[in-house]
Design an enzyme around this catalytic site. Structure first.
Site, PDB file in Angstrom:
ATOM      1  N   LYS A 106       0.818  -1.353  -0.048  1.00  7.11           N
ATOM      2  CA  LYS A 106      -0.042  -0.083  -0.174  1.00  7.11           C
ATOM      3  C   LYS A 106       0.842   1.219  -0.030  1.00  7.11           C
ATOM      4  O   LYS A 106       0.487   2.142  -0.597  1.00  7.11           O
ATOM      5  CB  LYS A 106      -0.910   0.145   1.324  1.00  7.11           C
ATOM      6  CG  LYS A 106      -0.149  -0.141   2.570  1.00  7.11           C
ATOM      7  CD  LYS A 106      -0.556  -1.507   3.131  1.00  7.11           C
ATOM      8  CE  LYS A 106       0.335  -1.963   4.090  1.00  7.11           C
ATOM      9  NZ  LYS A 106       0.076  -3.220   4.961  1.00  7.11           N
ATOM     10  N   ILE A 137      -9.690  -8.961   3.631  1.00 11.34           N
ATOM     11  CA  ILE A 137     -11.084  -8.516   3.231  1.00 11.34           C
ATOM     12  C   ILE A 137     -10.990  -8.161   1.843  1.00 11.34           C
ATOM     13  O   ILE A 137     -10.225  -7.230   1.331  1.00 11.34           O
ATOM     14  CB  ILE A 137     -11.475  -7.427   4.110  1.00 11.34           C
ATOM     15  CG1 ILE A 137     -11.160  -7.688   5.754  1.00 11.34           C
ATOM     16  CG2 ILE A 137     -13.029  -6.877   3.846  1.00 11.34           C
ATOM     17  CD1 ILE A 137     -11.435  -6.445   6.444  1.00 11.34           C
ATOM     18  N   GLU A 191       4.043  -3.433  10.725  1.00 18.91           N
ATOM     19  CA  GLU A 191       4.883  -3.292   9.707  1.00 18.91           C
ATOM     20  C   GLU A 191       6.314  -3.465  10.351  1.00 18.91           C
ATOM     21  O   GLU A 191       6.574  -3.102  11.410  1.00 18.91           O
ATOM     22  CB  GLU A 191       4.844  -1.923   8.993  1.00 18.91           C
ATOM     23  CG  GLU A 191       3.339  -1.676   8.375  1.00 18.91           C
ATOM     24  CD  GLU A 191       3.135  -2.543   7.229  1.00 18.91           C
ATOM     25  OE1 GLU A 191       4.146  -2.863   6.412  1.00 18.91           O
ATOM     26  OE2 GLU A 191       2.058  -3.301   7.121  1.00 18.91           O
ATOM     27  N   LYS A 206      -3.849   3.275   2.978  1.00 13.03           N
ATOM     28  CA  LYS A 206      -4.838   2.510   2.392  1.00 13.03           C
ATOM     29  C   LYS A 206      -6.106   3.277   2.435  1.00 13.03           C
ATOM     30  O   LYS A 206      -6.682   3.135   1.282  1.00 13.03           O
ATOM     31  CB  LYS A 206      -5.045   1.420   3.675  1.00 13.03           C
ATOM     32  CG  LYS A 206      -4.187   0.346   3.858  1.00 13.03           C
ATOM     33  CD  LYS A 206      -4.529  -0.304   5.253  1.00 13.03           C
ATOM     34  CE  LYS A 206      -3.225  -1.652   5.447  1.00 13.03           C
ATOM     35  NZ  LYS A 206      -3.231  -1.949   6.798  1.00 13.03           N
ATOM     36  N   GLY A 303      -1.925 -10.140   9.076  1.00 12.27           N
ATOM     37  CA  GLY A 303      -1.183 -11.573   9.453  1.00 12.27           C
ATOM     38  C   GLY A 303      -1.191 -12.273   8.100  1.00 12.27           C
ATOM     39  O   GLY A 303      -1.554 -12.058   6.997  1.00 12.27           O
TER      40      GLY A 303
END
Ligand code: NDP
Ligand code: HSE
Length: 428
Positions: A106, A137, A191, A206, A303
């Site tokens: 991202k 997601i 991160e 994001k 994760g």
């Protein structure tokens, strides 16, 4: 027709390992779905001797990243290294070499998206990035495809697993910030440099990506007003609870007459709000469209395995497209040029916690300044008794941020006010 789609992976850390494991777990199903085998040709790492989370044949590993992006046998490059460089150069090289790219990066897309998408279009190849927002997601594809019929009104959510984990631990278990952060790092959520999580930059990247897609206009990371969670103290969590609210790091993007309002900051939301129940590493994203109304996407936002689910989904999609000869269909949709509003123009309610002298007339003095600056108070509670100082906790009605800032500047200069300890925006 091709019998095999060859992929090269850059990185075998948390997400690279998850991707390796997921790719190997349902191989035969993928063959049926794609119509060809998906084979990992090479995986680039920094250190060949490092202990890995997955068992990988030594012959697959290399430190020579160019042997992947320049390899004529490789059809898809999967970038899971993170950071700007060398990831940017490697992705650009792969695209110019007519390879499709999958990335979870991202930071890179929110800063150099235009260059990368233009290069992909010019070379007639695809770049997929479902894992870049919300981990496992599905949100990029739904925004680009399934919700394409809508004019999007608002996107709002919890998009950073690490900070949600920390805030949940602080609220539910009274954990200290540092202890909760260490746990998030150990679990592979944070991160490499947790500053990006804790100070809100990961969430800013994001929401820049989501806003760009939702509003068909390029939003870059540094246009997003960003505040992290370091200033949140146990008192704020406790006072929020007393008012039936919770504190979450919320990323939001909405369109107003003045332009796009895109920001990330700790936010107080009522316990009845669906985002209030989103805890631990879970993420959730609300999208409001003019036709669909409100939809919410919920799941594990970080994760190895959850994120690999999105990465491998992209690989399967691209592999299938190569076999069916229909690549190049997921085009960039940033065809508008919309302004991002300065934060002073935004309208919100605010929670304010200030330390003041505990004596008659102080509240009246502060209230006068708020009134002069057009800031209307919804409620005020005094916390703490007995000493010379007390906490005053205000909730304002909706007000322009620049009016609030002007009022606070004057209030903080009053002799009776020791300090404004925290300012938290209130939503919903
Ligand atoms: P890690 O730090 O765990 O892994 C990075 C990997 O890249 C390591 O295997 C490292 O090699 C390799 N690498 C780094 N630099 C080089 C280089 N110059 N040459 C060759 N290999 C290199 O990162 P993550 O797996 O956590 O993250 C990967 C990407 O996924 C990032 O863009 C991140 O933002 C994104 N992401 C992460 C999520 C998460 O939950 N962690 C969720 C969603 C997205 P070595 O192992 O030898 O050091
Ligand atoms: N560090 C990120 C997070 C990983 O905690 O949400 C997922 O992008």
């Amino acid at each position: 027709m091709k019998k095999q789609i060859n992929i090269g992976i850059l990185g075998l850390g948390t997400i690279g390992s998850g991707t390796y494991s997921v790719l190997n777990s349902h191989k035969s199903d993928y063959v049926k779905r794609v119509g060809a085998k998906i084979a990992i040709k090479k995986i680039a790492v920094k250190s060949l001797n490092k202990k890995r989370l997955v068992k990988v044949p030594k012959s697959l590993l290399t430190t020579d990243v160019l042997s992947i992006v320049n390899n004529p046998e490789i059809d898809v490059v999967v970038e899971l290294m993170g950071g700007i460089n060398p990831a940017k150069d490697l992705i650009l090289k792969a695209l110019k070499n007519k390879k499709h790219v999958v990335t979870a990066n991202k930071e890179l897309l929110a800063n150099y998206g235009k260059q990368i998408f233009d290069t992909a279009a010019k070379n007639d190849v695809d770049i997929y990035f479902e894992a870049s927002v919300g981990g496992g997601i599905p949100i990029i594809r739904p925004l680009k495809r399934e919700l394409a019929a809508n004019r999007i009104i608002k996107v709002m959510g919890i998009v950073n697993g690490t900070t949600n984990y920390i805030l949940t631990k602080m609220a539910d278990e009274g954990s200290f910030f540092e202890q909760a952060l260490s746990e998030a790092q150990a679990k592979g959520y944070a991160e490499a440099n947790p500053k990006a999580d804790v100070d809100g930059y990961d969430a800013a990247a994001k929401i820049a990506i989501l806003a760009s897609i939702a509003f068909n206009s390029r939003v870059v990371a540094n246009q997003v007003f960003t505040e992290g969670i370091r200033a949140i103290k146990p008192q704020d969590i406790e006072y929020a609870r007393d008012m039936n609210h919770v504190i979450k790091l919320i990323a939001l993007a909405k369109e107003n007459k003045e332009g796009l309002d895109v920001r990330v900051h700790p936010t107080m939301i009522p316990v009845s709000h669906p985002l209030a129940a989103v805890s631990d590493v879970y993420n959730a994203i609300f999208v409001e469209g003019d036709a669909v109304g409100e939809v919410m996407f919920f799941g594990q936002g970080a994760g190895g395995k959850p994120t690999a689910s999105a990465v491998v989904g992209d690989i399967i999609d691209i592999a299938g497209n190569i076999i069916d000869g229909r690549t190049g269909k997921m085009k960039c949709t940033c065809y508008n040029k919309k302004q991002v509003m300065p934060v002073g123009q935004i309208i919100s309610s605010y929670y304010l916690r200030m330390k003041v002298a505990d004596k008659p007339g102080v509240l009246a003095k502060i209230a006068r300044v708020f009134g002069d600056k057009q800031v209307s108070i919804g409620s005020v509670i005094q916390k703490g008794h007995g000493g010379k100082l007390a906490d005053l906790v205000f909730i304002t009605h909706q007000t322009k941020e620049k009016n609030l800032r002007a009022a606070l500047m004057l209030i903080n200069s009053l002799d009776e006010v020791s300090k404004t300890n925290n300012v938290i925006r209130v939503e919903g």
